[in-house]
Design a protein around this motif. Structure first.
Motif, mmCIF file in Angstrom:
data_model
loop_
_atom_site.group_PDB
_atom_site.id
_atom_site.type_symbol
_atom_site.label_atom_id
_atom_site.label_comp_id
_atom_site.label_asym_id
_atom_site.label_seq_id
_atom_site.Cartn_x
_atom_site.Cartn_y
_atom_site.Cartn_z
ATOM 1 N N TYR A 61 3.169 -5.894 8.855
ATOM 2 C CA TYR A 61 3.187 -4.652 8.087
ATOM 3 C C TYR A 61 2.040 -4.697 7.099
ATOM 4 N N GLY A 62 1.679 -3.525 6.554
ATOM 5 C CA GLY A 62 0.588 -3.459 5.586
ATOM 6 C C GLY A 62 -0.271 -2.236 5.807
ATOM 7 N N PRO A 63 -1.434 -2.172 5.154
ATOM 8 C CA PRO A 63 -2.311 -1.006 5.279
ATOM 9 C C PRO A 63 -2.872 -0.846 6.691
ATOM 10 N N ARG A 64 -3.188 0.387 7.037
ATOM 11 C CA ARG A 64 -3.890 0.737 8.286
ATOM 12 C C ARG A 64 -3.051 0.494 9.535
ATOM 13 N N MET A 77 8.183 5.532 9.029
ATOM 14 C CA MET A 77 9.151 5.870 7.987
ATOM 15 C C MET A 77 8.451 6.348 6.715
ATOM 16 N N ILE A 78 7.328 5.708 6.375
ATOM 17 C CA ILE A 78 6.595 6.116 5.177
ATOM 18 C C ILE A 78 6.136 7.566 5.296
ATOM 19 N N GLU A 84 6.232 -2.163 -1.143
ATOM 20 C CA GLU A 84 5.924 -1.064 -2.065
ATOM 21 C C GLU A 84 4.410 -0.859 -2.174
ATOM 22 N N ASP A 85 3.637 -1.935 -2.160
ATOM 23 C CA ASP A 85 2.178 -1.803 -2.167
ATOM 24 C C ASP A 85 1.696 -1.072 -0.921
ATOM 25 N N THR A 86 2.372 -1.305 0.209
ATOM 26 C CA THR A 86 2.017 -0.617 1.448
ATOM 27 C C THR A 86 2.294 0.878 1.328
ATOM 28 N N LEU A 133 0.111 6.508 0.365
ATOM 29 C CA LEU A 133 0.040 7.636 -0.559
ATOM 30 C C LEU A 133 -1.388 7.882 -1.024
ATOM 31 N N ASP A 134 -2.168 6.810 -1.163
ATOM 32 C CA ASP A 134 -3.528 6.917 -1.687
ATOM 33 C C ASP A 134 -4.584 7.121 -0.604
ATOM 34 N N ASN A 135 -4.209 7.037 0.670
ATOM 35 C CA ASN A 135 -5.210 7.068 1.747
ATOM 36 C C ASN A 135 -4.846 8.073 2.830
#
Length: 353
Positions: free
Chosen positions: A189-192, A202-203, A319-321, A326-328
């Protein structure tokens, strides 16, 4: 080092390429066919970097792969390119057999020819790292853990095709002496992360107020590893792993799917409280065919032999993910709306095949 990374525009591949080039200063040739799950935007930070070269090529195209080897003269290959979505493998298994089995055979043969042309210390130092999944081992009983000695028992076309590729990699080592290393990892899991997988789906559904579909009773368990921890672990295996050995890389973060979704809802309640509570969006749907009940990895061997350590706490990194998505929006919105095109968003460095 000069390294070829296959599948470098994918989720794990892009994290690995960025780590190799930006953090470690290696020279990387990214080999990627830019299929639906590859996003060249993920490697945009490397535009203009002389240590990175992108080649658009299918790993099943032997000529294109040979040309990439000739141009890159690699000291190592990190083979990540694969079809990886279980649901897609159920409805269209042919693409999984082609990419994961035939493509791996093409890569192994190209690596063997290249390695055979090397001499002395350069030949001795060459490595082929084959990256696989814990799904090849099938389903665990409650409380169980996979180890490097676990029996193969794949249950889906995806996991069966990856099991086949693992066997090929080991066979090329045993038969030809190719210096192969194999890793099997837990859920990343994580960015991209491409939005068809559990956490990014889900996000984005939560962000848009859509239902959060959970298979069956939601109690299927998975071991979660942050993609950047995985990238660091792959480098550790490449640098310090014993040739011919297998290393399991896990996050020591076993959670059932429902717990993961509820943790995401809690993160959204904190970050977007105006739409709370997000748990009201959870919807249970019919279970997936052949849905394994539990995967969990014991990474003790990798920890002891190559110094691998997962460094992130699951809840905070989750939560960072969420914050990253949200930011990208510019990364995921074209995919979400079906406007993504690998050609249109390509890196434009080179094209083979």
């Amino acid at each position: 080092m000069r390294i070829i990374v296959t599948g470098g525009c994918g989720f794990i591949g892009s994290a690995l390429v960025l780590h190799l080039v930006e953090d470690l200063g290696h020279e990387v040739t990214t080999l990627d066919a830019l299929t639906y799950a590859a996003n060249p935007i993920s490697l945009r930070p490397l535009e203009g970097n002389p240590r990175h070269r992108f080649v658009q090529a299918d790993i099943c195209d032997a000529q294109a792969v040979e040309e990439a080897f000739a141009a890159a003269r690699p000291q190592a290959v990190m083979h990540l390119a694969a079809e990886s979505h279980v649901d897609r493998s159920i409805t269209g298994p042919g693409a999984f057999i082609r990419t994961n089995v035939v493509g791996t055979q093409v890569m192994l043969e190209a690596a063997r020819r290249h390695w055979s042309s090397l001499e002395g210390a350069e030949r001795e130092a060459f490595r082929f790292l084959h990256v696989s999944t814990d799904e090849v081992y099938g389903s665990l009983p409650p409380g169980g853990f996979f180890t490097e000695a676990s029996r193969y028992d794949p249950r889906s076309p995806y996991s069966a095709s990856k099991a086949g590729s693992d066997h090929l990699a080991r066979a090329w080592h045993e038969t030809y002496g190719l210096p192969v290393l194999v890793t099997n990892c837990s859920n990343n899991y994580g960015p991209r992360h491409f939005p068809e997988k559990l956490i990014p789906l889900m996000i984005l559904n939560a962000l848009e107020g859509k239902p959060l579909p959970v298979y069956g009773d939601g109690l299927n368990e998975r071991d979660w590893i942050h993609v950047e921890d995985h990238a660091s672990g792959l480098v550790a295996v490449l640098e310090r792993g014993r040739v011919g050995e297998t290393y399991l890389l896990g996050g020591r973060s076993v959670r059932n799917n429902l717990a993961v979704v509820k943790a995401l809802c809690a993160a959204f309640d904190r970050l977007r409280p105006e739409h709370a509570p997000h748990e009201r969006l959870i919807t249970f749907v019919a279970d997936r065919p052949g849905h394994d009940r539990r995967y969990a990895i014991d990474p003790s061997k990798a920890e002891a032999e190559v110094g691998y350590r997962p460094s992130r706490s699951f809840e905070q990194a989750l939560e960072d993910t969420v914050r990253w998505y949200l930011d990208n929006e510019s990364w995921w919105r074209p995919i979400r709306e079906g406007r993504y095109s690998g050609e249109r968003l390509g890196l434009g460095s080179a094209k083979a095949g």
